[in-house]
Design a protein around this motif. Structure first.
Motif, mmCIF file in Angstrom:
data_model
loop_
_atom_site.group_PDB
_atom_site.id
_atom_site.type_symbol
_atom_site.label_atom_id
_atom_site.label_comp_id
_atom_site.label_asym_id
_atom_site.label_seq_id
_atom_site.Cartn_x
_atom_site.Cartn_y
_atom_site.Cartn_z
ATOM 1 N N UNK A 14 9.093 22.944 9.406
ATOM 2 C CA UNK A 14 8.927 22.368 10.738
ATOM 3 C C UNK A 14 9.167 23.456 11.770
ATOM 4 N N UNK A 15 8.172 23.647 12.622
ATOM 5 C CA UNK A 15 8.213 24.656 13.669
ATOM 6 C C UNK A 15 8.506 26.046 13.094
ATOM 7 N N UNK A 16 7.852 26.351 11.960
ATOM 8 C CA UNK A 16 7.950 27.661 11.353
ATOM 9 C C UNK A 16 9.176 27.889 10.503
ATOM 10 N N UNK A 17 10.077 26.916 10.426
ATOM 11 C CA UNK A 17 11.296 27.064 9.643
ATOM 12 C C UNK A 17 11.112 26.419 8.275
ATOM 13 N N UNK A 19 0.818 -1.202 0.000
ATOM 14 C CA UNK A 19 0.000 0.000 0.000
ATOM 15 C C UNK A 19 0.848 1.246 0.000
ATOM 16 N N UNK A 20 0.210 2.399 0.012
ATOM 17 C CA UNK A 20 0.928 3.673 0.010
ATOM 18 C C UNK A 20 1.532 3.954 1.375
ATOM 19 N N UNK A 21 2.357 4.949 1.420
ATOM 20 C CA UNK A 21 2.942 5.390 2.679
ATOM 21 C C UNK A 21 1.922 6.252 3.405
ATOM 22 N N UNK A 22 0.954 5.630 3.988
ATOM 23 C CA UNK A 22 -0.090 6.369 4.692
ATOM 24 C C UNK A 22 -0.437 5.620 5.956
ATOM 25 N N UNK A 23 -0.701 6.339 7.024
ATOM 26 C CA UNK A 23 -0.975 5.693 8.294
ATOM 27 C C UNK A 23 0.298 5.080 8.837
ATOM 28 N N UNK A 27 4.250 19.177 4.715
ATOM 29 C CA UNK A 27 4.290 19.429 3.274
ATOM 30 C C UNK A 27 2.934 19.959 2.817
ATOM 31 N N UNK A 28 2.976 20.777 1.768
ATOM 32 C CA UNK A 28 1.716 21.257 1.189
ATOM 33 C C UNK A 28 0.968 20.125 0.495
ATOM 34 N N UNK A 29 1.709 19.272 -0.226
ATOM 35 C CA UNK A 29 1.091 18.120 -0.897
ATOM 36 C C UNK A 29 1.738 16.853 -0.349
ATOM 37 N N UNK A 30 1.262 16.438 0.800
ATOM 38 C CA UNK A 30 1.861 15.293 1.481
ATOM 39 C C UNK A 30 1.746 14.018 0.654
ATOM 40 N N UNK A 31 0.602 13.829 -0.014
ATOM 41 C CA UNK A 31 0.386 12.601 -0.783
ATOM 42 C C UNK A 31 1.442 12.429 -1.860
ATOM 43 N N UNK A 90 -3.093 14.650 6.310
ATOM 44 C CA UNK A 90 -3.281 16.023 5.837
ATOM 45 C C UNK A 90 -1.962 16.609 5.342
ATOM 46 N N UNK A 91 -1.114 17.036 6.287
ATOM 47 C CA UNK A 91 0.144 17.701 5.892
ATOM 48 C C UNK A 91 1.366 17.166 6.617
ATOM 49 N N UNK A 92 1.187 16.503 7.745
ATOM 50 C CA UNK A 92 2.319 16.157 8.611
ATOM 51 C C UNK A 92 2.663 14.674 8.509
ATOM 52 N N UNK A 93 3.961 14.387 8.484
ATOM 53 C CA UNK A 93 4.442 13.015 8.420
ATOM 54 C C UNK A 93 5.555 12.826 9.436
#
Length: 641
Positions: free
Chosen positions: A538-541, A22-26, A602-606, A580-583
């Motif tokens: 990450x953390x605004x950077x 499967x994809x890298x999800x969860x 990331x803006x486009x995590x998928x 959503x956005x965080x990995x």
């Protein structure tokens, strides 16, 4: 080609189920040891001489061979060996795909691969013919037609009666005078009638009797007039009564009915032997025999009907009525846009819009045989078109695979749930077209274009039974689906921002080809590009995250380019994301053996997760080329032992 010449070996089909990655999800739990040992099984030791080489298998005969293979260590059969002398005894298209067959005459095993066998047979002996039914969905009638398949064209033929000599009357109508015989009567039988919306037709002609001796009447002729009386709209009983009471000399006008409904069950061959069939109670679905004596005023034997030298001579022949070019054509086994499967039937639609109509076959085996044969020719022509297109493309922008599929419409309110699409894997991109690209300018007109490294290809699990023979028959198209999902050969392509497309193909072998082609195209693109970099934070950077085929993962500052951390692929031990956005990426420190967690947004995590998946899969494939085949879901059907 005689039917029944080929027989199937009752060898085992161990159709095991496989788990699709499967994809890298969860929760992912991915591992990729960079120096991992090879996981592939032993490979076939194949000897593949060209035509004219001597056969190395124990055939018992010397002679040229097409392909020879020796099997070792449980490796799946890959190539079919076929002695040229035996090819006429084994009609390739009638053999099931990916089966193990035994030579009838010699008793030794021969192995078959569908991708090569069906197509190579058709391209070596390019003409294939059979009688099928052309089905009209509006009238729900079917008509006998003859199919002729060549390398580039599927031709539909219909029977007709044509003048081959003598003075032709200039019309399709033929007027024939019959002299009723004391024994045998008119020598014909009829079927049909206006009460069933079909004309009265000649259903039997008895050899050496009055109708046969004229040489101008044929099974399938519609009776238009009897002694000058128009009977085109007459009932069956009315025509029977008229013919039986017409006297010793009967003049009938006929015209061959090219589209005789199949329910009349008219024989397609020449006049058959006479029978003792009696008319009994007349019915449009049964023959009313007029080979018995009717009401005649003259009981003395009359001279038989016989053609005069100047009379026109007629023959019944198959004539071409429609030609369907196969280049870029598509096949459909389903009702337009719907889920309903047509039983033992399919339709061929050409690029220019020409349709074969719905071709229905008498048996599932024959239908599957023709489906694979036509598909093989379309595939060969597509490969030829790909080679021509690739001559105009750079080495980094080659077409890897293309072909027709059906896309499932998302949230459609209409009854149409699927729509044909043309897909292509070319260079770094995956294209979705509404029509095939026929020029270089068409490639910029795709409905959708995705980067191959950022999409995930996934085969849908389609088996619903543990019966291995049923699974095999479903795969080969020999058995129809009686469960809810009648489009079992599906795959999905998931792109960035969660965009998803669901496609289906007509054959299981096509599904396997798409799966393999996506892998190949993606791996080639990964190796060509070498790396991909994405903006993240990450953390605004503001940071940059790079996936590199050689180095693994690197994270560095966007402005200073200062590297914050770097890990090999083999150090990635797991991952998870919030959808959503965080990995979170879990790496193992080589020195401390401790797990270090790195979080990024990331803006486009998928797209990023799919890119990671593509690079890891390509890395595994570079270490062990056989690993991806072992994980292939669709190919389990192709190489089952």
């Amino acid at each position: 080609m005689a039917r029944g010449e080929a027989r199937r070996d009752t060898g085992t089909w161990g159709l095991s189920q496989a788990r699709q990655a499967g994809p890298l999800s969860g929760s992912h739990g991915l591992q990729c040891p960079e120096e991992a040992p090879s996981l592939s099984s032993s490979h076939c030791q194949a000897h593949t001489p060209g035509l004219g080489a001597q056969c190395l298998l124990p055939c018992g005969r010397a002679g040229p061979a097409s392909l020879c293979v020796q099997r070792s260590g449980g490796c799946p059969p890959v190539i079919r060996h076929q002695c040229v002398r035996e090819q006429q005894a084994w009609p390739f298209p009638q053999l099931p795909e990916h089966s193990s067959s035994r030579c009838r005459s010699l008793g030794h095993a021969h192995l078959l691969t569908s991708e090569k066998a069906t197509s190579s047979w058709l391209w070596l002996f390019p003409t294939k013919t059979a009688v099928a039914l052309l089905y009209d969905e509006e009238s729900e009638n079917a008509y006998d037609v003859r199919l002729k398949l060549t390398k580039e064209v599927l031709t539909i033929q219909k029977q007709d009666v044509i003048c081959v000599g003598g003075s032709h009357q200039g019309r399709n109508h033929r007027t024939v005078t019959l002299r009723r015989q004391a024994v045998g009567g008119l020598g014909l039988s009829i079927k049909g009638g206006s009460e069933h919306n079909v004309p009265v037709v000649i259903s039997k002609i008895f050899k050496d009797q009055a109708a046969d001796q004229t040489g101008m009447l044929f099974v399938g002729d519609a009776v238009l007039q009897v002694n000058g009386i128009n009977v085109e709209n007459a009932t069956h009983e009315e025509v029977v009564h008229l013919l039986r009471n017409a006297g010793d000399e009967v003049t009938i006008t006929v015209e061959y009915l090219r589209e005789a409904p199949a329910f009349l069950k008219l024989p397609l061959g020449s006049p058959g032997p006479s029978s003792d069939h009696s008319s009994g109670a007349s019915s449009p679905l049964f023959d009313s025999g007029l080979h018995l004596n009717g009401n005649s005023s003259n009981t003395a034997p009359s001279s038989p009907s016989s053609p005069i030298a100047k009379d026109p001579r007629y023959e019944k022949r198959w004539l071409d009525t429609l030609s369907v070019p196969l280049s870029m054509a598509r096949i459909s086994r389903y009702k337009a846009g719907a889920e309903k499967l047509r039983w033992n039937a399919f339709e061929v639609l050409a690029l220019d819009g020409v349709s074969s109509g719905i071709l229905r076959f008498y048996t599932a085996q024959e239908g599957a045989d023709w489906l694979r044969a036509v598909s093989a020719n379309i595939r060969e022509l597509t490969l030829r078109n790909m080679k021509m297109a690739n001559k105009c493309c750079s080495p980094s922008n080659q077409v890897v695979h293309m072909g027709w599929v059906n896309e499932k419409l998302q949230g459609a309110d209409s009854s149409q749930t699927f729509r044909p699409k043309f897909l292509a894997l070319k260079g770094p991109s995956f294209y979705v077209f509404s029509a095939p690209p026929v020029s270089t300018f068409d490639w910029v007109r795709a409905e959708r274009t995705y980067h191959l490294c950022e999409v995930l290809f996934k085969v849908h699990k389609f088996w619903l039974t543990e019966d291995c023979w049923l699974q095999a028959n479903l795969y080969l198209g020999l058995q129809d689906f009686d469960f809810e999902d009648q489009r079992p050969y599906r795959f999905s392509v998931v792109a960035g921002h969660g965009k998803s497309h669901v496609f289906n193909v007509e054959l299981g072998s096509e599904l396997a080809v798409w799966e393999k082609s996506f892998q190949r195209a993606t791996f080639m693109e990964v190796q060509r590009t070498g790396s991909r970099t994405y903006m993240c934070s990450w953390q605004g950077e503001v940071l940059c995250f790079t996936v590199d085929f050689a180095l693994g993962f690197t994270c560095f500052e966007s402005k200073t380019k200062n590297v914050l951390w770097r890990f090999k692929f083999s150090q990635l031990k797991g991952s998870s994301d919030d959808g959503k956005t965080r990995v979170k990426l879990l790496f193992q420190n080589l020195d401390t053996k401790q797990i270090e967690t790195k979080e990024l947004e990331f803006q486009d995590l998928t797209a990023v997760l799919h890119c990671i998946h593509s690079f890891i899969a390509a890395k595994v494939a570079s270490v062990d080329p056989g690993f991806m085949d072992s994980q292939s879901l669709a190919r389990k059907y192709m190489f089952s032992s």
